[in-house]
Design a protein around this motif. Structure first.
Motif, PDB file in Angstrom:
ATOM      1  N   ALA A  13       0.834  -1.210   0.000  1.00  0.00           N
ATOM      2  CA  ALA A  13       0.000   0.000   0.000  1.00  0.00           C
ATOM      3  C   ALA A  13       0.866   1.257   0.000  1.00  0.00           C
ATOM      4  N   LEU A  14       1.953   1.233   0.770  1.00  0.00           N
ATOM      5  CA  LEU A  14       2.850   2.386   0.814  1.00  0.00           C
ATOM      6  C   LEU A  14       3.550   2.568  -0.537  1.00  0.00           C
ATOM      7  N   HIS A  15       4.009   1.482  -1.129  1.00  0.00           N
ATOM      8  CA  HIS A  15       4.660   1.577  -2.443  1.00  0.00           C
ATOM      9  C   HIS A  15       3.681   2.066  -3.514  1.00  0.00           C
ATOM     10  N   ASP A  16       2.425   1.614  -3.418  1.00  0.00           N
ATOM     11  CA  ASP A  16       1.411   2.085  -4.370  1.00  0.00           C
ATOM     12  C   ASP A  16       1.176   3.592  -4.206  1.00  0.00           C
ATOM     13  N   LEU A  17       1.137   4.056  -2.951  1.00  0.00           N
ATOM     14  CA  LEU A  17       0.947   5.475  -2.689  1.00  0.00           C
ATOM     15  C   LEU A  17       2.118   6.293  -3.246  1.00  0.00           C
ATOM     16  N   ILE A  18       3.320   5.830  -3.013  1.00  0.00           N
ATOM     17  CA  ILE A  18       4.508   6.534  -3.527  1.00  0.00           C
ATOM     18  C   ILE A  18       4.467   6.581  -5.049  1.00  0.00           C
ATOM     19  N   GLY A  19       4.070   5.471  -5.685  1.00  0.00           N
ATOM     20  CA  GLY A  19       3.956   5.438  -7.137  1.00  0.00           C
ATOM     21  C   GLY A  19       2.905   6.416  -7.644  1.00  0.00           C
ATOM     22  N   LEU A  21       1.735   9.143  -6.082  1.00  0.00           N
ATOM     23  CA  LEU A  21       2.199  10.515  -5.864  1.00  0.00           C
ATOM     24  C   LEU A  21       3.273  10.898  -6.877  1.00  0.00           C
ATOM     25  N   SER A  22       4.146   9.962  -7.198  1.00  0.00           N
ATOM     26  CA  SER A  22       5.200  10.230  -8.186  1.00  0.00           C
ATOM     27  C   SER A  22       4.612  10.493  -9.562  1.00  0.00           C
ATOM     28  N   THR A  23       3.549   9.775  -9.896  1.00  0.00           N
ATOM     29  CA  THR A  23       2.895   9.952 -11.195  1.00  0.00           C
ATOM     30  C   THR A  23       2.173  11.285 -11.282  1.00  0.00           C
ATOM     31  N   LEU A  24       1.550  11.695 -10.183  1.00  0.00           N
ATOM     32  CA  LEU A  24       0.698  12.886 -10.192  1.00  0.00           C
ATOM     33  C   LEU A  24       1.424  14.192  -9.896  1.00  0.00           C
ATOM     34  N   SER A  25       2.600  14.122  -9.259  1.00  0.00           N
ATOM     35  CA  SER A  25       3.238  15.353  -8.803  1.00  0.00           C
ATOM     36  C   SER A  25       4.721  15.386  -9.155  1.00  0.00           C
ATOM     37  N   GLU A  26       5.075  16.347  -9.977  1.00  0.00           N
ATOM     38  CA  GLU A  26       6.488  16.524 -10.321  1.00  0.00           C
ATOM     39  C   GLU A  26       7.286  16.944  -9.081  1.00  0.00           C
ATOM     40  N   ASP A  27       6.674  17.788  -8.224  1.00  0.00           N
ATOM     41  CA  ASP A  27       7.358  18.196  -6.984  1.00  0.00           C
ATOM     42  C   ASP A  27       7.668  16.981  -6.114  1.00  0.00           C
ATOM     43  N   PHE A  28       6.686  16.094  -5.948  1.00  0.00           N
ATOM     44  CA  PHE A  28       6.916  14.900  -5.140  1.00  0.00           C
ATOM     45  C   PHE A  28       8.021  14.051  -5.754  1.00  0.00           C
ATOM     46  N   ARG A  29       7.957  13.841  -7.076  1.00  0.00           N
ATOM     47  CA  ARG A  29       8.970  13.048  -7.770  1.00  0.00           C
ATOM     48  C   ARG A  29      10.368  13.591  -7.502  1.00  0.00           C
ATOM     49  N   THR A  30      10.494  14.918  -7.594  1.00  0.00           N
ATOM     50  CA  THR A  30      11.800  15.557  -7.387  1.00  0.00           C
ATOM     51  C   THR A  30      12.265  15.389  -5.945  1.00  0.00           C
ATOM     52  N   LEU A  31      11.373  15.648  -4.996  1.00  0.00           N
ATOM     53  CA  LEU A  31      11.743  15.516  -3.583  1.00  0.00           C
ATOM     54  C   LEU A  31      12.070  14.069  -3.224  1.00  0.00           C
ATOM     55  N   TRP A  32      11.279  13.132  -3.744  1.00  0.00           N
ATOM     56  CA  TRP A  32      11.515  11.722  -3.443  1.00  0.00           C
ATOM     57  C   TRP A  32      12.865  11.277  -3.995  1.00  0.00           C
ATOM     58  N   ALA A  33      13.244  11.777  -5.145  1.00  0.00           N
ATOM     59  CA  ALA A  33      14.507  11.391  -5.777  1.00  0.00           C
ATOM     60  C   ALA A  33      15.724  11.929  -5.031  1.00  0.00           C
ATOM     61  N   THR A  34      15.563  12.991  -4.237  1.00  0.00           N
ATOM     62  CA  THR A  34      16.718  13.568  -3.542  1.00  0.00           C
ATOM     63  C   THR A  34      17.182  12.716  -2.366  1.00  0.00           C
ATOM     64  N   HIS A  35      16.325  11.822  -1.866  1.00  0.00           N
ATOM     65  CA  HIS A  35      16.672  10.984  -0.713  1.00  0.00           C
ATOM     66  C   HIS A  35      17.094  11.824   0.485  1.00  0.00           C
ATOM     67  N   ASN A  36      16.497  12.981   0.636  1.00  0.00           N
ATOM     68  CA  ASN A  36      16.875  13.905   1.698  1.00  0.00           C
ATOM     69  C   ASN A  36      16.097  13.566   2.978  1.00  0.00           C
ATOM     70  N   ILE A  37      16.749  12.856   3.880  1.00  0.00           N
ATOM     71  CA  ILE A  37      16.128  12.467   5.142  1.00  0.00           C
ATOM     72  C   ILE A  37      16.901  13.126   6.271  1.00  0.00           C
ATOM     73  N   ARG A  38      16.189  13.833   7.119  1.00  0.00           N
ATOM     74  CA  ARG A  38      16.821  14.450   8.277  1.00  0.00           C
ATOM     75  C   ARG A  38      16.004  14.130   9.512  1.00  0.00           C
ATOM     76  N   PHE A  39      16.635  13.497  10.469  1.00  0.00           N
ATOM     77  CA  PHE A  39      16.001  13.247  11.755  1.00  0.00           C
ATOM     78  C   PHE A  39      16.670  14.154  12.768  1.00  0.00           C
ATOM     79  N   THR A  40      15.891  14.908  13.454  1.00  0.00           N
ATOM     80  CA  THR A  40      16.415  15.772  14.495  1.00  0.00           C
ATOM     81  C   THR A  40      15.819  15.305  15.814  1.00  0.00           C
ATOM     82  N   HIS A  41      16.670  14.851  16.701  1.00  0.00           N
ATOM     83  CA  HIS A  41      16.192  14.315  17.971  1.00  0.00           C
ATOM     84  C   HIS A  41      16.399  15.275  19.133  1.00  0.00           C
TER      85      HIS A  41
END
Length: 107
Positions: A13-19, A21-41
């Protein structure tokens, strides 16, 4: 979302959602491709509260893993002793006490 996808690599279900969102939104596609993950604890959180105004609170987050594959986090916020933020928190706590202990009106 990327962190959840990493925790649950077989979640269809999560992979389907990502797919989708990637199809419908160029912004999402670009952000998802950057692999930019930041955790601030830990750090400082600035909150503009409608009653007491600005609160600058130090925070620290802790992972709590009681159930397998469950991810919970507890965050603790504190104000610097003697600061306006500490006074604001004290005001909020006394305000909360007075509003929760007032008797309710009966019809």
């Amino acid at each position: 979302m990327r962190a959840e996808a990493g925790r649950e690599p077989n979640d269809k279900a999560l992979h389907d959602l990502i797919g989708e969102l990637s199809t419908l939104s160029e912004d999402f596609r670009t952000l998802w491709a950057t692999h930019n993950i930041r955790f601030t604890h830990e750090g400082t959180k600035r909150i503009q509260h409608p009653v007491v105004g600005r609160l600058d609170l130090a925070y620290r987050s802790f992972d709590i893993t009681q159930v397998p594959r469950a991810s919970h986090e507890m965050s603790i916020y504190v104000a610097q002793p003697g600061s306006p933020s500490e006074e604001g928190l004290k005001m909020l706590s006394s305000w909360a006490l007075t509003t929760s202990t007032e008797p309710t009106a009966k019809a």
